[in-house]
Design a protein around this motif. Structure first.
Motif, PDB file in Angstrom:
ATOM      1  N   GLN A 284      33.388  52.776 -62.123  1.00  0.00           N
ATOM      2  CA  GLN A 284      34.515  52.109 -62.768  1.00  0.00           C
ATOM      3  C   GLN A 284      35.835  52.778 -62.390  1.00  0.00           C
ATOM      4  OE1 GLN A 284      33.634  52.181 -66.936  1.00  0.00           O
ATOM      5  NE2 GLN A 284      31.985  50.663 -66.791  1.00  0.00           N
ATOM      6  N   ILE A 285      35.838  54.118 -62.397  1.00  0.00           N
ATOM      7  CA  ILE A 285      37.068  54.839 -62.065  1.00  0.00           C
ATOM      8  C   ILE A 285      37.470  54.597 -60.620  1.00  0.00           C
ATOM      9  CG2 ILE A 285      38.004  57.163 -61.702  1.00  0.00           C
ATOM     10  CD1 ILE A 285      36.652  58.056 -64.223  1.00  0.00           C
ATOM     11  N   GLU A 286      36.500  54.700 -59.716  1.00  0.00           N
ATOM     12  CA  GLU A 286      36.822  54.579 -58.295  1.00  0.00           C
ATOM     13  C   GLU A 286      37.259  53.177 -57.915  1.00  0.00           C
ATOM     14  OE1 GLU A 286      37.284  56.797 -56.127  1.00  0.00           O
ATOM     15  OE2 GLU A 286      36.650  58.469 -57.385  1.00  0.00           O
ATOM     16  N   ASN A 287      36.780  52.181 -58.626  1.00  0.00           N
ATOM     17  CA  ASN A 287      37.118  50.798 -58.276  1.00  0.00           C
ATOM     18  C   ASN A 287      38.272  50.235 -59.098  1.00  0.00           C
ATOM     19  OD1 ASN A 287      34.904  49.723 -56.264  1.00  0.00           O
ATOM     20  ND2 ASN A 287      33.828  50.991 -57.760  1.00  0.00           N
ATOM     21  N   ALA A 288      38.865  51.057 -59.958  1.00  0.00           N
ATOM     22  CA  ALA A 288      40.024  50.590 -60.735  1.00  0.00           C
ATOM     23  C   ALA A 288      41.217  50.373 -59.811  1.00  0.00           C
ATOM     24  CB  ALA A 288      40.358  51.609 -61.828  1.00  0.00           C
ATOM     25  N   THR A 289      42.047  49.375 -60.119  1.00  0.00           N
ATOM     26  CA  THR A 289      43.218  49.072 -59.278  1.00  0.00           C
ATOM     27  C   THR A 289      44.358  50.043 -59.523  1.00  0.00           C
ATOM     28  OG1 THR A 289      44.007  47.509 -60.953  1.00  0.00           O
ATOM     29  CG2 THR A 289      42.630  46.622 -59.183  1.00  0.00           C
ATOM     30  N   GLU A 290      44.371  50.713 -60.648  1.00  0.00           N
ATOM     31  CA  GLU A 290      45.427  51.654 -60.950  1.00  0.00           C
ATOM     32  C   GLU A 290      44.898  53.081 -60.829  1.00  0.00           C
ATOM     33  OE1 GLU A 290      43.854  50.503 -65.125  1.00  0.00           O
ATOM     34  OE2 GLU A 290      43.772  49.774 -63.081  1.00  0.00           O
ATOM     35  N   ALA A 291      45.802  54.028 -60.968  1.00  0.00           N
ATOM     36  CA  ALA A 291      45.414  55.434 -60.965  1.00  0.00           C
ATOM     37  C   ALA A 291      44.743  55.761 -62.302  1.00  0.00           C
ATOM     38  CB  ALA A 291      46.627  56.319 -60.747  1.00  0.00           C
ATOM     39  N   ARG A 301      43.294  70.010 -69.559  1.00  0.00           N
ATOM     40  CA  ARG A 301      43.222  69.811 -68.114  1.00  0.00           C
ATOM     41  C   ARG A 301      42.533  68.494 -67.782  1.00  0.00           C
ATOM     42  NH1 ARG A 301      41.109  75.363 -65.442  1.00  0.00           N
ATOM     43  NH2 ARG A 301      41.526  74.128 -63.579  1.00  0.00           N
ATOM     44  N   PHE A 302      42.847  67.986 -66.586  1.00  0.00           N
ATOM     45  CA  PHE A 302      42.130  66.836 -66.076  1.00  0.00           C
ATOM     46  C   PHE A 302      40.705  67.254 -65.722  1.00  0.00           C
ATOM     47  CE2 PHE A 302      46.470  65.477 -64.369  1.00  0.00           C
ATOM     48  CZ  PHE A 302      46.723  64.628 -65.442  1.00  0.00           C
ATOM     49  N   ILE A 303      39.738  66.378 -65.994  1.00  0.00           N
ATOM     50  CA  ILE A 303      38.359  66.643 -65.567  1.00  0.00           C
ATOM     51  C   ILE A 303      37.894  65.595 -64.563  1.00  0.00           C
ATOM     52  CG2 ILE A 303      37.794  67.749 -67.766  1.00  0.00           C
ATOM     53  CD1 ILE A 303      36.153  65.179 -68.407  1.00  0.00           C
ATOM     54  N   ASP A 304      38.725  64.579 -64.342  1.00  0.00           N
ATOM     55  CA  ASP A 304      38.360  63.582 -63.334  1.00  0.00           C
ATOM     56  C   ASP A 304      39.608  62.816 -62.924  1.00  0.00           C
ATOM     57  OD1 ASP A 304      36.776  62.231 -61.599  1.00  0.00           O
ATOM     58  OD2 ASP A 304      35.419  61.389 -63.106  1.00  0.00           O
ATOM     59  N   ALA A 305      39.546  62.274 -61.721  1.00  0.00           N
ATOM     60  CA  ALA A 305      40.658  61.478 -61.190  1.00  0.00           C
ATOM     61  C   ALA A 305      40.120  60.647 -60.035  1.00  0.00           C
ATOM     62  CB  ALA A 305      41.805  62.382 -60.722  1.00  0.00           C
ATOM     63  N   ASN A 306      40.662  59.428 -59.869  1.00  0.00           N
ATOM     64  CA  ASN A 306      40.193  58.597 -58.753  1.00  0.00           C
ATOM     65  C   ASN A 306      41.137  58.717 -57.557  1.00  0.00           C
ATOM     66  OD1 ASN A 306      42.403  57.125 -59.565  1.00  0.00           O
ATOM     67  ND2 ASN A 306      41.284  55.207 -59.925  1.00  0.00           N
ATOM     68  N   GLY A 307      40.765  57.990 -56.487  1.00  0.00           N
ATOM     69  CA  GLY A 307      41.558  58.037 -55.263  1.00  0.00           C
ATOM     70  C   GLY A 307      42.984  57.560 -55.455  1.00  0.00           C
ATOM     71  N   ASN A 308      43.205  56.551 -56.317  1.00  0.00           N
ATOM     72  CA  ASN A 308      44.565  56.050 -56.570  1.00  0.00           C
ATOM     73  C   ASN A 308      45.434  57.129 -57.212  1.00  0.00           C
ATOM     74  OD1 ASN A 308      44.018  53.518 -55.517  1.00  0.00           O
ATOM     75  ND2 ASN A 308      43.409  52.643 -57.496  1.00  0.00           N
ATOM     76  N   ALA A 309      44.806  57.971 -58.064  1.00  0.00           N
ATOM     77  CA  ALA A 309      45.574  59.056 -58.673  1.00  0.00           C
ATOM     78  C   ALA A 309      45.978  60.080 -57.620  1.00  0.00           C
ATOM     79  CB  ALA A 309      44.747  59.716 -59.778  1.00  0.00           C
ATOM     80  N   GLU A 310      45.111  60.340 -56.647  1.00  0.00           N
ATOM     81  CA  GLU A 310      45.450  61.269 -55.569  1.00  0.00           C
ATOM     82  C   GLU A 310      46.661  60.757 -54.797  1.00  0.00           C
ATOM     83  OE1 GLU A 310      41.910  63.230 -53.497  1.00  0.00           O
ATOM     84  OE2 GLU A 310      40.981  61.418 -54.316  1.00  0.00           O
ATOM     85  N   GLN A 311      46.662  59.450 -54.497  1.00  0.00           N
ATOM     86  CA  GLN A 311      47.789  58.856 -53.758  1.00  0.00           C
ATOM     87  C   GLN A 311      49.055  58.850 -54.607  1.00  0.00           C
ATOM     88  OE1 GLN A 311      46.676  54.979 -52.326  1.00  0.00           O
ATOM     89  NE2 GLN A 311      44.937  55.753 -51.143  1.00  0.00           N
TER      90      GLN A 311
END
Length: 415
Positions: A284-291, A301-311
């Motif tokens: 779900q996180i990786e396929n979300a359209t937003e960060a 602290r953050f414990i997870d983040a998807n690719g959109n958040a990295e960008q």
């Protein structure tokens, strides 16, 4: 108590043989001996070992009958057997019984009573040997107490307490297993006391080789054995077990483990469900359209983040997980409130169950600040207090709105 007739006669069956003929054997120091009359059970001769055992001087003991030395609860059985020998109905017997010392203490003893017959077969005297077995009886009593205690403890332990023995020739067995083995392996303690084959037949085919290797390694190195494995039981089907034991080497080369095995099926099912949930969550996180970022309220602290958040923030996932909200925010928000204070307030409201949607200014790794729309929701997960944040860059929306306002202002001014 045992009552075993004895046909062999330890003394010659000659009426004329004097007692002194047997003196050397009779005065052995480690076993009590007495000669009794067939009738009346009167003691005619006793050795020093019997005097020491019963605590009587020889002259006192010779004034007593065999009946006076027995424990009151044993007299009936002892007398019946003794009198049967005196009447010539039997040659002898061996019996565990209780005798009374001079001071009233109880002596546990094994008595062997034999008839000494004359030339015509008549019973001339009765020879009795007495062995003190008090230490053995006490040891057996202690063993029974220990076994009862172990059995009681076994009922309290959530699993089976056991001894597992591996012989040098590869044979194996469970010399001891608590009653819980009936549930763990669906066998009785008696079923596996001499042969553990049934237990190994229950282990899942895909786990059997690994379990066997772990046992062999523990035996070779004498290191603790631990394993999680599956069994297939006749009644309850597939179950997960966890075993733990410590080995020791016996003198004859066998290895014996002392340990316990518990059923961890529910725990394993919960773990598998958690892994499946984590996988779904990750998808779900990786396929979300937003960060998407996940924030642990306990650690900040953050414990997870998807690719959109990295960008969005210009940071790798690993770098994001080293910090939290404040590391990707300016010190102060546009409304003049410090980011630290405002973030704590919004997170607290989210943890209280209030869905939070608000604008927030974030900062890119290159120092550029940009407006975002943030949605926070509480995310109960594996006993932890988490908050999921959906972050959307609204810079373009802001610029379009500002351009629209300028256009409206120009039109109004023109009019």
């Amino acid at each position: 108590m045992s009552d075993l007739p004895r046909n062999e006669n330890p003394l010659p069956s000659t009426a004329s043989a004097p007692l002194d003929v047997y003196r050397l054997f009779y005065e052995l120091p480690f076993i009590g001996m007495a000669v009794c009359a067939p009738a009346g059970r009167q003691l005619q001769q006793v050795n020093q070992a019997l005097c020491d055992l019963l605590g009587f001087p020889r002259e006192v003991l010779l004034q007593r009958s065999w009946a006076e030395l027995g424990h009151p609860d044993e007299l009936a059985g002892d007398h019946a057997l003794f009198d049967a020998i005196g009447r010539g109905e039997r040659d002898g017997y061996t019996r565990d019984t209780r005798l009374l010392r001079a001071d009233g203490a109880v002596v546990h003893a094994t008595v062997n009573v034999q008839a000494v017959r004359g030339a015509r077969g008549e019973v001339q005297r009765i020879l009795t040997t007495v062995s003190d077995i008090s230490a053995r009886v006490e040891a057996e009593r202690e063993a029974r107490r220990a076994a009862a205690l172990l059995k009681h403890l076994g009922r309290q332990v959530p699993g089976v307490i056991y001894q597992f023995q591996l012989h040098p020739d590869g044979r194996s067995c469970f010399p001891f297993a608590s009653e819980a083995i009936r549930e763990i392996y669906e066998v009785s303690p008696e079923d596996v006391r001499d042969d553990a084959t049934t237990v190994f037949s229950r282990i899942h085919a895909d786990d059997l080789a690994a379990v066997a290797r772990s046992i062999e390694e523990s035996s070779r190195t004498l290191t603790p054995w631990e394993a999680d494995y599956r069994v297939v039981l006749p009644l309850r089907g597939l179950r997960w077990l966890r075993g733990s034991a410590r080995p020791e080497r016996l003198d004859h080369g066998s290895t014996v483990w002392h340990g316990y095995i518990t059923d961890i099926t529910e725990r394993q099912q919960a773990r598998e469900a958690l892994i499946e949930s984590e996988q779904r969550f990750r998808i779900q996180i990786e396929n979300a359209t937003e960060a998407i970022v996940v924030f642990d309220a306990a650690t900040g602290r953050f414990i997870d983040a998807n690719g959109n958040a990295e960008q969005l923030f210009g940071l790798s996932r690993a770098a994001l997980l080293e910090g939290g909200v404040l590391e990707v925010s300016p010190a102060v928000q546009p409304n003049g409130i410090p980011s630290a204070k405002l973030s704590f307030e919004t997170v607290d409201r989210a943890l209280a169950g209030e869905a939070q949607t608000f604008e927030w200014t974030h900062r890119h790794v290159d120092g550029r600040e940009f407006p975002c729309e943030v949605r926070l929701i509480r995310l109960p997960f594996d006993g932890r207090t988490l908050v999921r944040g959906s972050v959307l860059d609204i810079s373009e929306r802001k610029r379009a709105a500002a351009q629209l306002l300028r256009l409206e202002a120009a039109i109004e001014s023109s009019i």
